[in-house]
Design a protein around this motif. Sequence first.
Motif, PDB file in Angstrom:
ATOM      1  N   LEU A  35     -76.386 -23.039 -77.124  1.00  0.00           N
ATOM      2  CA  LEU A  35     -77.412 -23.535 -78.248  1.00  0.00           C
ATOM      3  C   LEU A  35     -77.227 -24.928 -78.501  1.00  0.00           C
ATOM      4  N   PHE A  36     -76.075 -25.528 -78.257  1.00  0.00           N
ATOM      5  CA  PHE A  36     -76.049 -27.051 -78.386  1.00  0.00           C
ATOM      6  C   PHE A  36     -76.265 -27.842 -77.201  1.00  0.00           C
ATOM      7  N   ASN A  66     -78.963 -28.397 -75.889  1.00  0.00           N
ATOM      8  CA  ASN A  66     -79.982 -29.072 -75.922  1.00  0.00           C
ATOM      9  C   ASN A  66     -80.078 -30.083 -77.123  1.00  0.00           C
ATOM     10  N   ARG A  76     -81.431 -30.700 -85.007  1.00  0.00           N
ATOM     11  CA  ARG A  76     -82.183 -29.546 -86.099  1.00  0.00           C
ATOM     12  C   ARG A  76     -81.068 -29.224 -87.101  1.00  0.00           C
ATOM     13  N   LYS A  81     -82.238 -31.580 -79.120  1.00  0.00           N
ATOM     14  CA  LYS A  81     -83.230 -31.251 -80.189  1.00  0.00           C
ATOM     15  C   LYS A  81     -82.369 -30.101 -81.162  1.00  0.00           C
ATOM     16  N   ASN A  82     -81.620 -29.259 -80.468  1.00  0.00           N
ATOM     17  CA  ASN A  82     -81.093 -28.497 -81.467  1.00  0.00           C
ATOM     18  C   ASN A  82     -80.009 -28.922 -82.466  1.00  0.00           C
TER      19      ASN A  82
END
Length: 100
Positions: A8-9, A11, A17, A13-14
């Motif tokens: 998940l982390f 990226n 977010r 962008k995540n």
Amino acid sequence: MKTEKQYLFDNPKNIKRVLHGLYICCALLVVLDFVINRKVYHSWENLWAFYPIYGFVGCVVLVFVARWMRVLLMRDEDYYDPPESTEVSESSEGDKHVRD
């Protein structure tokens, strides 16, 4: 062709977010602090930003106490190493035995 699993982390962008979500939550809590009537037990709880300042001071105190405890409780770097007087010999099987 073998591709590595994406977490998940991984990226960026995540990560952005999640940070934006935290910023929004913090801003919402500041706005709600003016709207919600809190039940206070001491007069200093009515001060603006009392709880963030209280939390910050508490963290700073914890860091200083931890530094003091480190000096008090810290062991030498070679604390778990065997003393110099013992001899280590290898048997024919490759196991190490300690002689006193």
